[in-house]
Design an enzyme around this catalytic site. Sequence first.
Site, PDB file in Angstrom:
ATOM      1  N   ASP A  81       0.857  -1.175   0.000  1.00  0.00           N
ATOM      2  CA  ASP A  81       0.000   0.000   0.000  1.00  0.00           C
ATOM      3  C   ASP A  81       0.898   1.231   0.000  1.00  0.00           C
ATOM      4  OD1 ASP A  81      -1.806   2.014   0.331  1.00  0.00           O
ATOM      5  OD2 ASP A  81      -2.793   1.166   2.094  1.00  0.00           O
ATOM      6  N   LEU A  82       0.981   1.898  -1.145  1.00  0.00           N
ATOM      7  CA  LEU A  82       1.883   3.040  -1.273  1.00  0.00           C
ATOM      8  C   LEU A  82       1.327   4.300  -0.612  1.00  0.00           C
ATOM      9  CD1 LEU A  82       3.158   2.513  -4.923  1.00  0.00           C
ATOM     10  CD2 LEU A  82       4.175   1.766  -2.770  1.00  0.00           C
ATOM     11  N   GLY A 146      -7.937   9.600 -20.068  1.00  0.00           N
ATOM     12  CA  GLY A 146      -8.119   9.146 -21.437  1.00  0.00           C
ATOM     13  C   GLY A 146      -7.863   7.663 -21.588  1.00  0.00           C
ATOM     14  N   HIS A 147      -8.326   7.137 -22.701  1.00  0.00           N
ATOM     15  CA  HIS A 147      -8.078   5.759 -23.076  1.00  0.00           C
ATOM     16  C   HIS A 147      -7.588   5.740 -24.520  1.00  0.00           C
ATOM     17  CE1 HIS A 147      -9.356   3.744 -19.465  1.00  0.00           C
ATOM     18  NE2 HIS A 147     -10.476   4.444 -19.436  1.00  0.00           N
ATOM     19  N   ASP A 148      -7.273   4.540 -24.989  1.00  0.00           N
ATOM     20  CA  ASP A 148      -6.645   4.394 -26.299  1.00  0.00           C
ATOM     21  C   ASP A 148      -7.394   5.164 -27.390  1.00  0.00           C
ATOM     22  OD1 ASP A 148      -4.485   2.483 -27.712  1.00  0.00           O
ATOM     23  OD2 ASP A 148      -6.230   2.682 -29.010  1.00  0.00           O
ATOM     24  N   ASP A 177      -1.960   2.450 -26.645  1.00  0.00           N
ATOM     25  CA  ASP A 177      -1.519   1.727 -25.450  1.00  0.00           C
ATOM     26  C   ASP A 177      -0.294   0.872 -25.736  1.00  0.00           C
ATOM     27  OD1 ASP A 177      -3.633   2.797 -24.092  1.00  0.00           O
ATOM     28  OD2 ASP A 177      -4.743   0.923 -23.864  1.00  0.00           O
TER      29      ASP A 177
END
Length: 414
Positions: A81-82, A146-148, A177
């Site tokens: 857990d960062l 955003g996405h591809d 991607d």
Amino acid sequence: MSETSHAAPETTFLKGVKVLDLSRLLPGPFASLLLADMGADVLKIEDPRGGDYARYYPPLVDGVGAFYASVNRNKRSMTLDLKCAQGREVLERLLEDRDVLLESFRPGVMARLGLDPQGLRERFPGLVICSVSGFGQSGPARDRAGHDLNFVARAGLLDQNARAGEAPVVPGYQVADLAGGALYAALGICGALFARSRSGEGAWLDISMSEGALSLMAPAIAMRAAGEAMAPGQGMLSGGLPCYRVYETADGRYMAVAALEPKFWEALIGALKKPELSGRGMLSGEDGEEVAAELASIFRSQPQSHWEQMLGEVDCCVEPVRELGELVDDAIYQARNVFFELQGVRQVRSPVRVVADGNDVAAHRPAPEHGEHTEEVLNALGYTSEAIDALRRQGAIAQGSEGVSVAGGGRSTP
């Protein structure tokens, strides 16, 4: 084919290179897959509460997502857990002997976690940090989600992925991607490691998936600037010429004709017994459409199998358009052992091969269970059992849930 019977190409170019991968889903994990397939020790850092979302994307095979299994082989996994101080402390101890840190958070997230890349560079000067994001670490869109599809749209690829006068078509694969993000990330990491071998200095790499997609447009951009209109579906390489387009066959399948050079065009029309089309493959406009219409009529007269058999022995740059379900049986890929089974999931072999006798000697490791190697890694760092239990109580690592099955297959629950 059993999991242990398949042998993969032994590519040990990155043997000894240690990678910490904080990424999830596709671009980052595909980049680290490329590194792992070349021998790097990739340690996947996952949130204790479920880990990589792709683990649970259907379809599931023995409780693990086929998507996840396909891009996470040859890696190890630990939970951290960062957002927890103790988790960050473990990460920083790991960085003391790691070569690469790969992350795909939105810009600014690493700094908010107390892991600012500039600060890490000062503390670990030999570390190569690779940050993969949608629009880069700077600029007005750095914080934009955003996405591809968004990235290829903004970069102009989507506009060009259309027939003349028709709407753009959503690609059936993730161009930005994979090609714009993952490949450039892996390439940049390898380049930075090579530079470090000479200077001793690491680097912080800023990989923008939208810019990676844009780079694929370099020839089109240059041609447009030089006066070529490059309208969708009308360019030399986008279907504007009869010698370079897709033709439907009698059974509703397709053949891809790419006879750009005169010798290939002449070989094609010779095989089709259409000498009157000699020298006409590069025509454009109305004249080109007349030639294309004649070719279309010819290809529609017979099924795909006929053309594949007839033109398969002709050196004319014509190939059948394969459907997804046909790929595994394709003779070309079968001959080169491209596909193999691992974790009950069909996988695609790394295209990076060493040309040598006895090439296939190393077996792939399946994608790791959620946090499968947490204790192994902590033990190697010198943590005692009591210290590991304390990390669990503090929430820095998973609460002993690693390896709990989703569907009886030894996989962790989300």
